[in-house]
Design a protein around this motif. Sequence first.
Motif, short mmCIF file in Angstrom:
data_model
loop_
_atom_site.label_atom_id
_atom_site.label_comp_id
_atom_site.label_asym_id
_atom_site.label_seq_id
_atom_site.Cartn_x
_atom_site.Cartn_y
_atom_site.Cartn_z
N THR A 140 -90.04 41.43 81.87
CA THR A 140 -90.47 40.90 83.11
C THR A 140 -91.84 41.57 82.78
OG1 THR A 140 -87.82 39.91 84.31
CG2 THR A 140 -90.22 40.42 85.72
N GLU A 141 -91.24 42.87 83.14
CA GLU A 141 -92.89 43.54 83.50
C GLU A 141 -93.90 43.25 82.34
OE1 GLU A 141 -94.77 47.85 83.25
OE2 GLU A 141 -92.32 47.79 83.19
N THR A 142 -93.47 43.30 81.11
CA THR A 142 -94.75 42.72 79.62
C THR A 142 -95.35 41.61 80.26
OG1 THR A 142 -92.47 42.58 78.74
CG2 THR A 142 -93.77 44.49 78.43
N LEU A 143 -94.47 40.51 80.43
CA LEU A 143 -94.21 39.08 80.35
C LEU A 143 -95.49 39.16 82.02
CD1 LEU A 143 -91.23 37.45 79.67
CD2 LEU A 143 -93.48 37.02 78.87
N ASP A 144 -94.88 39.42 83.45
CA ASP A 144 -96.09 39.61 84.64
C ASP A 144 -97.57 40.06 83.89
OD1 ASP A 144 -94.26 38.21 86.12
OD2 ASP A 144 -93.71 40.79 86.54
N VAL A 145 -97.64 41.16 82.86
CA VAL A 145 -98.76 41.40 82.81
C VAL A 145 -99.47 40.74 81.44
CG1 VAL A 145 -100.38 43.64 81.15
CG2 VAL A 145 -97.91 44.03 83.15
N ALA A 146 -99.00 40.08 81.00
CA ALA A 146 -98.88 38.90 79.33
C ALA A 146 -99.83 37.79 80.17
CB ALA A 146 -98.07 38.35 78.76
N VAL A 147 -99.51 36.71 82.07
CA VAL A 147 -99.43 36.16 82.10
C VAL A 147 -101.03 36.86 82.99
CG1 VAL A 147 -98.90 34.41 84.44
CG2 VAL A 147 -97.29 35.58 82.78
N GLU A 148 -100.70 37.75 83.62
CA GLU A 148 -101.90 38.60 84.20
C GLU A 148 -103.16 38.23 83.50
OE1 GLU A 148 -102.50 38.34 87.84
OE2 GLU A 148 -100.26 38.30 88.23
N THR A 149 -102.69 38.80 81.93
CA THR A 149 -104.21 38.72 80.92
C THR A 149 -104.60 37.66 80.75
OG1 THR A 149 -103.54 40.77 80.47
CG2 THR A 149 -104.61 40.15 78.80
N MET A 150 -103.93 37.01 80.67
CA MET A 150 -104.10 34.99 80.30
C MET A 150 -104.71 34.64 81.61
SD MET A 150 -103.73 34.05 77.42
CE MET A 150 -103.25 32.49 77.73
N ASP A 151 -105.15 34.61 82.58
CA ASP A 151 -105.24 34.38 83.85
C ASP A 151 -106.96 34.34 83.91
OD1 ASP A 151 -102.98 32.80 84.34
OD2 ASP A 151 -103.09 34.25 86.36
N GLY A 152 -107.51 36.26 83.41
CA GLY A 152 -107.91 36.56 83.26
C GLY A 152 -108.82 36.24 82.63
N MET A 153 -108.67 36.08 80.90
CA MET A 153 -109.20 35.35 79.55
C MET A 153 -109.01 34.14 79.97
SD MET A 153 -107.06 35.41 75.99
CE MET A 153 -106.64 36.85 76.59
N LEU A 154 -108.81 33.16 80.79
CA LEU A 154 -109.01 32.06 80.81
C LEU A 154 -110.57 31.81 81.94
CD1 LEU A 154 -105.13 30.33 81.62
CD2 LEU A 154 -106.92 29.75 79.61
N SER A 155 -110.44 32.62 83.13
CA SER A 155 -111.64 32.60 83.77
C SER A 155 -112.55 33.18 83.17
CB SER A 155 -111.36 33.48 85.22
OG SER A 155 -112.30 34.01 85.96
N LEU A 156 -112.28 34.24 82.04
CA LEU A 156 -113.92 34.28 81.09
C LEU A 156 -114.05 33.24 80.15
CD1 LEU A 156 -112.39 38.07 80.19
CD2 LEU A 156 -114.82 37.38 82.00
N GLN A 185 -98.92 29.09 80.14
CA GLN A 185 -97.91 28.28 80.71
C GLN A 185 -96.28 28.76 80.27
OE1 GLN A 185 -97.39 26.48 83.26
NE2 GLN A 185 -99.61 26.89 83.39
N LEU A 186 -96.29 28.87 78.14
CA LEU A 186 -95.27 28.81 77.83
C LEU A 186 -95.17 30.40 78.08
CD1 LEU A 186 -93.56 29.30 75.62
CD2 LEU A 186 -95.61 29.76 74.11
N LEU A 187 -95.68 31.56 78.58
CA LEU A 187 -95.77 33.04 78.24
C LEU A 187 -95.06 33.06 80.61
CD1 LEU A 187 -98.62 34.38 78.15
CD2 LEU A 187 -96.37 34.86 76.29
N LYS A 188 -95.62 31.78 81.39
CA LYS A 188 -94.77 31.80 82.44
C LYS A 188 -93.43 31.46 82.56
CE LYS A 188 -99.47 30.98 85.58
NZ LYS A 188 -99.76 29.96 86.20
N GLY A 189 -93.26 30.23 81.91
CA GLY A 189 -91.78 29.94 81.50
C GLY A 189 -90.92 31.24 80.63
N LEU A 190 -91.38 31.37 79.72
CA LEU A 190 -90.50 32.73 79.68
C LEU A 190 -89.91 33.83 80.34
CD1 LEU A 190 -92.47 33.26 76.19
CD2 LEU A 190 -89.53 32.78 76.65
N ARG A 191 -91.17 33.98 81.48
CA ARG A 191 -91.26 34.85 83.05
C ARG A 191 -89.93 34.60 83.74
NH1 ARG A 191 -96.15 35.68 87.00
NH2 ARG A 191 -96.16 33.93 86.98
N TRP A 192 -90.07 33.41 84.01
CA TRP A 192 -88.62 32.49 84.51
C TRP A 192 -88.04 33.04 83.88
CZ3 TRP A 192 -90.18 32.51 89.21
CH2 TRP A 192 -90.76 31.83 89.86
#
Length: 291
Positions: free
Chosen positions: A114-130, A156-163
């Motif tokens: 779950t920790e790695t998925l949280d980091v991945a989702v946060e990274t994706m948020d920053g990537m989309l913003s850039l 969205q796939l990473l968010k689903g895996l996080r849930w």
Amino acid sequence: MKLVGQAAQYEWLKVNIFTHWVASSNQLSVLVFDAHPSLPESIAASFLPLTIESRRDPFWAYTKLMDEVARLEDVTVMAIRNYVRAIEKEAPQEKPEPPYRFLHDISRHAVHVTETLDVAVETMDGMLSLHESVKAQVGDDDIWQTVHGRLLFSQQLLKGLRWRSKANEKRLQNEIQLAFHMVTQYDSGVSVAIGKAAKEDSAAMKTISMLTLAFLPPTFISSIFSMSFFKFDADTGWTISNNFWIYWAWAVPTTLVTSALWYYWQKQRIPGRSQAEKGPRPERQSLSLCV
């Protein structure tokens, strides 16, 4: 992460990726280092097939990389899920002996996933913003939309895996609590059975004690009158010897010595009991004043 057997062996796959994009030539360099031997080949394979048009977007490589990250995360989450499902399907035992160490190991790995998925989702948020900020540099809205849509899909796939990973954590906690409750219930049943057996033994001992008390006075009296100190004659009746005091001279001291030895033995068997009954001795306190 890879789990092997009930020993909860695992393997974490680490990958470090550095990218550099040259806008003038639409050239992107991807450097992968300190990675597992199996990762470079799979990452290279994920870039194929490669279209020339997509190279105009500096984020096109991340669509491939995040697909590979999502694939690895999916394998890890499903590995945890399979172990959780196997634990849930285990038939209840008459005497529960749950593998607590194994359960906690799986729970620990679920938290790490779950920790790695949280980091991945946060990274994706920053990537989309850039990626929003380079829309003008791309120049082609269709290419930008295609890359942005792929990145959104990975997010969205990473968010689903996080849930799903968080659900694994909750299911594991539920199984651990159930194991504790089952062991507690079993121990309570054993305690109740022991209590019933002790109650039956106590009733039996009470019966024996009552019989002993009932027969003790007649036994004592018959023992006294069966001694040679007493004599019965048809003419004179009952007579008692003048040396009857000898019996008391030996019986009373022997009883006292036996009682004293028993008391001493009880005191030695439970050390510190007398001190505990008396209570702690107050300690002396000193007070120093400095003026």
